[in-house]
Scaffold this active site. Structure first.
Site, PDB file in Angstrom:
ATOM      1  N   HIS A 111       0.825  -1.215   0.000  1.00 37.75           N
ATOM      2  CA  HIS A 111       0.000   0.000   0.000  1.00 37.75           C
ATOM      3  C   HIS A 111       0.854   1.258   0.000  1.00 37.75           C
ATOM      4  O   HIS A 111       2.047   1.205   0.279  1.00 37.75           O
ATOM      5  CB  HIS A 111      -0.979   0.021   1.186  1.00 37.75           C
ATOM      6  CG  HIS A 111      -0.354   0.034   2.547  1.00 37.75           C
ATOM      7  ND1 HIS A 111      -0.143  -1.103   3.300  1.00 37.75           N
ATOM      8  CD2 HIS A 111       0.106   1.058   3.310  1.00 37.75           C
ATOM      9  CE1 HIS A 111       0.403  -0.775   4.466  1.00 37.75           C
ATOM     10  NE2 HIS A 111       0.570   0.535   4.495  1.00 37.75           N
ATOM     11  N   HIS A 162       4.046   7.129   3.396  1.00 41.78           N
ATOM     12  CA  HIS A 162       4.954   5.976   3.352  1.00 41.78           C
ATOM     13  C   HIS A 162       4.572   5.016   2.232  1.00 41.78           C
ATOM     14  O   HIS A 162       3.461   5.058   1.718  1.00 41.78           O
ATOM     15  CB  HIS A 162       4.998   5.239   4.701  1.00 41.78           C
ATOM     16  CG  HIS A 162       3.695   4.606   5.130  1.00 41.78           C
ATOM     17  ND1 HIS A 162       2.732   5.257   5.848  1.00 41.78           N
ATOM     18  CD2 HIS A 162       3.205   3.353   4.943  1.00 41.78           C
ATOM     19  CE1 HIS A 162       1.711   4.453   6.082  1.00 41.78           C
ATOM     20  NE2 HIS A 162       1.981   3.274   5.536  1.00 41.78           N
ATOM     21  N   GLU A 171       7.604   1.084   5.094  1.00 43.18           N
ATOM     22  CA  GLU A 171       7.023   0.087   6.009  1.00 43.18           C
ATOM     23  C   GLU A 171       7.242  -1.284   5.386  1.00 43.18           C
ATOM     24  O   GLU A 171       7.014  -1.463   4.180  1.00 43.18           O
ATOM     25  CB  GLU A 171       5.521   0.369   6.166  1.00 43.18           C
ATOM     26  CG  GLU A 171       4.787  -0.660   7.023  1.00 43.18           C
ATOM     27  CD  GLU A 171       3.281  -0.386   7.095  1.00 43.18           C
ATOM     28  OE1 GLU A 171       2.807   0.643   6.559  1.00 43.18           O
ATOM     29  OE2 GLU A 171       2.574  -1.238   7.671  1.00 43.18           O
TER      30      GLU A 171
HETATM   31  C1  LIG Z   1      -2.225   1.844   9.787  1.00 50.31           C
HETATM   32  C2  LIG Z   1      -1.167   1.224  10.608  1.00 50.31           C
HETATM   33  C3  LIG Z   1       0.161   0.999   9.915  1.00 50.31           C
HETATM   34  C4  LIG Z   1      -0.018  -0.050   8.825  1.00 50.31           C
HETATM   35  O1  LIG Z   1      -0.284  -1.205   9.245  1.00 50.31           O
HETATM   36  O2  LIG Z   1       0.056   0.203   7.640  1.00 50.31           O
HETATM   37  C5  LIG Z   1       0.762   2.279   9.418  1.00 50.31           C
HETATM   38  O3  LIG Z   1       1.106   2.497   8.302  1.00 50.31           O
HETATM   39  S1  LIG Z   1       1.012   3.479  10.669  1.00 50.31           S
HETATM   40  C6  LIG Z   1       1.875   4.794   9.844  1.00 50.31           C
HETATM   41  C7  LIG Z   1       2.368   5.749  10.849  1.00 50.31           C
HETATM   42  N1  LIG Z   1       3.435   5.195  11.626  1.00 50.31           N
HETATM   43  C8  LIG Z   1       4.704   5.590  11.501  1.00 50.31           C
HETATM   44  O4  LIG Z   1       5.026   6.501  10.719  1.00 50.31           O
HETATM   45  C9  LIG Z   1       5.715   4.903  12.381  1.00 50.31           C
HETATM   46  C10 LIG Z   1       7.135   5.201  11.977  1.00 50.31           C
HETATM   47  N2  LIG Z   1       7.416   6.619  12.008  1.00 50.31           N
HETATM   48  C11 LIG Z   1       8.336   7.176  12.842  1.00 50.31           C
HETATM   49  O5  LIG Z   1       8.984   6.496  13.620  1.00 50.31           O
HETATM   50  C12 LIG Z   1       8.485   8.673  12.804  1.00 50.31           C
HETATM   51  O6  LIG Z   1       7.317   9.272  12.291  1.00 50.31           O
HETATM   52  C13 LIG Z   1       9.693   9.111  11.921  1.00 50.31           C
HETATM   53  C14 LIG Z   1       9.612   8.637  10.480  1.00 50.31           C
HETATM   54  C15 LIG Z   1      11.010   8.636  12.557  1.00 50.31           C
HETATM   55  C16 LIG Z   1       9.713  10.651  11.882  1.00 50.31           C
HETATM   56  O7  LIG Z   1       9.872  11.114  13.170  1.00 50.31           O
HETATM   57  P1  LIG Z   1       9.242  12.492  13.630  1.00 50.31           P
HETATM   58  O8  LIG Z   1       9.591  12.677  15.056  1.00 50.31           O
HETATM   59  O9  LIG Z   1       7.802  12.521  13.272  1.00 50.31           O
HETATM   60  O10 LIG Z   1       9.849  13.577  12.689  1.00 50.31           O
HETATM   61  P2  LIG Z   1      11.274  14.196  12.575  1.00 50.31           P
HETATM   62  O11 LIG Z   1      11.036  15.610  12.304  1.00 50.31           O
HETATM   63  O12 LIG Z   1      12.167  13.845  13.722  1.00 50.31           O
HETATM   64  O13 LIG Z   1      11.789  13.507  11.264  1.00 50.31           O
HETATM   65  C17 LIG Z   1      13.081  13.006  11.111  1.00 50.31           C
HETATM   66  C18 LIG Z   1      13.408  13.102   9.614  1.00 50.31           C
HETATM   67  O14 LIG Z   1      12.521  12.259   8.870  1.00 50.31           O
HETATM   68  C19 LIG Z   1      11.792  13.032   7.911  1.00 50.31           C
HETATM   69  N3  LIG Z   1      10.453  12.477   7.803  1.00 50.31           N
HETATM   70  C20 LIG Z   1       9.543  12.401   8.798  1.00 50.31           C
HETATM   71  N4  LIG Z   1       8.439  11.768   8.344  1.00 50.31           N
HETATM   72  C21 LIG Z   1       8.676  11.469   7.041  1.00 50.31           C
HETATM   73  C22 LIG Z   1       7.894  10.822   6.044  1.00 50.31           C
HETATM   74  N5  LIG Z   1       6.673  10.350   6.302  1.00 50.31           N
HETATM   75  N6  LIG Z   1       8.429  10.672   4.818  1.00 50.31           N
HETATM   76  C23 LIG Z   1       9.693  11.130   4.527  1.00 50.31           C
HETATM   77  N7  LIG Z   1      10.482  11.766   5.472  1.00 50.31           N
HETATM   78  C24 LIG Z   1       9.961  11.915   6.685  1.00 50.31           C
HETATM   79  C25 LIG Z   1      11.804  14.441   8.468  1.00 50.31           C
HETATM   80  O15 LIG Z   1      11.602  15.364   7.438  1.00 50.31           O
HETATM   81  C26 LIG Z   1      13.198  14.523   9.058  1.00 50.31           C
HETATM   82  O16 LIG Z   1      14.121  14.700   8.037  1.00 50.31           O
HETATM   83  P3  LIG Z   1      15.415  15.629   8.237  1.00 50.31           P
HETATM   84  O17 LIG Z   1      14.876  16.974   8.586  1.00 50.31           O
HETATM   85  O18 LIG Z   1      16.111  15.574   6.940  1.00 50.31           O
HETATM   86  O19 LIG Z   1      16.170  15.008   9.381  1.00 50.31           O
HETATM   87 CO   LIG Z   2       0.958   1.586   6.384  1.00 51.70          CO
END
Ligand SMILES: CC[C@@H](C(=O)O)C(=O)SCCNC(=O)CCNC(=O)[C@H](O)C(C)(C)COP(=O)(O)OP(=O)(O)OC[C@H]1O[C@@H](n2cnc3c(N)ncnc32)[C@H](O)[C@@H]1OP(=O)(O)O
Ligand SMILES: [Co+2]
Length: 145
Positions: free
Chosen positions: A11, A84, A133
């Site tokens: 997905h 994602h 994911e």
């Molecule tokens: C429905 C349930 C399940 C399924 O079964 O399908 C799901 O899909 S649930 C989906 C939601 N769950 C998750 O996203 C869990 C994993 N995510 C995480 O652990 C965090 O969200 C993260 C990815 C580590 C981001 O952490 P966060 O604290 O929100 O943000 P930061 O500002 O610290 O981000 C760090 C870095 O990562 C970039 N970033 C954040 N989110 C994304 C994204 N979705 N796509 C691409 N890049 C992302 C963010 O821009 C930061 O980048 P830099 O600034 O370059 O460091």
């Molecule tokens: Co998902």
């Protein structure tokens, strides 16, 4: 390096600020009729619904609870956006080992996702800026759950 490859794209995750409005948009603008009712998934901090297409699913996600992993994303992208990509794998623990061996940061212990199988996430900084994911392929076809 152990032999390992991901399976099919399962997905595309799309973060939305209002899941009912998003469902209405997919129905009314794109004519999609097969869309599941929103369901809460507290351990993942999201409410989700599947937009079922012949070729796969769009997974609509919106925050659930105070510590949702998508709250920050929506603060940065208030209208929502592609959040994602999800690839299937045969065995999540084998996948975690392979990913770690290849220098990818695995963000969580395997936990149950929306399809009822174990999922992990990989840091977007290791995957070309895309949050990945990995989910274990459901044993029976539960893809339209
Ligand atoms: C429905 C349930 C399940 C399924 O079964 O399908 C799901 O899909 S649930 C989906 C939601 N769950 C998750 O996203 C869990 C994993 N995510 C995480 O652990 C965090 O969200 C993260 C990815 C580590 C981001 O952490 P966060 O604290 O929100 O943000 P930061 O500002 O610290 O981000 C760090 C870095 O990562 C970039 N970033 C954040 N989110 C994304 C994204 N979705 N796509 C691409 N890049 C992302 C963010 O821009 C930061 O980048 P830099 O600034 O370059 O460091
Ligand atoms: Co998902």
């Amino acid at each position: 390096m152990p032999k390992f490859n991901v399976g099919p794209l399962n997905h595309v995750g799309v973060a939305v600020p209002d899941i009912d409005a998003a469902i209405a948009m997919y129905r009314e603008k794109f004519g999609v009729t097969d869309i599941t009712e929103p369901k809460d998934l507290p351990p993942q901090g999201v409410t989700y619904a599947f937009v079922n297409l012949p070729s796969g699913q769009v997974e609509l996600i919106t925050p659930y609870g105070d510590n949702s992993p998508i709250t920050k994303y929506l603060e940065r992208n208030p209208k929502g956006g592609q959040h994602h990509l999800c690839f299937e794998v045969e065995d999540i623990r084998e996948a975690v080992t392979a990913m770690e061996t290849r220098g990818m940061r695995v963000l969580n212990e395997p936990r149950i996702g929306a399809h009822g199988t174990l999922v992990v996430f990989l840091h977007p900084g290791d995957a070309g800026g895309v949050l990945i994911e990995l989910m274990e392929t459901p044993k029976a076809d539960a893809s339209h759950a």
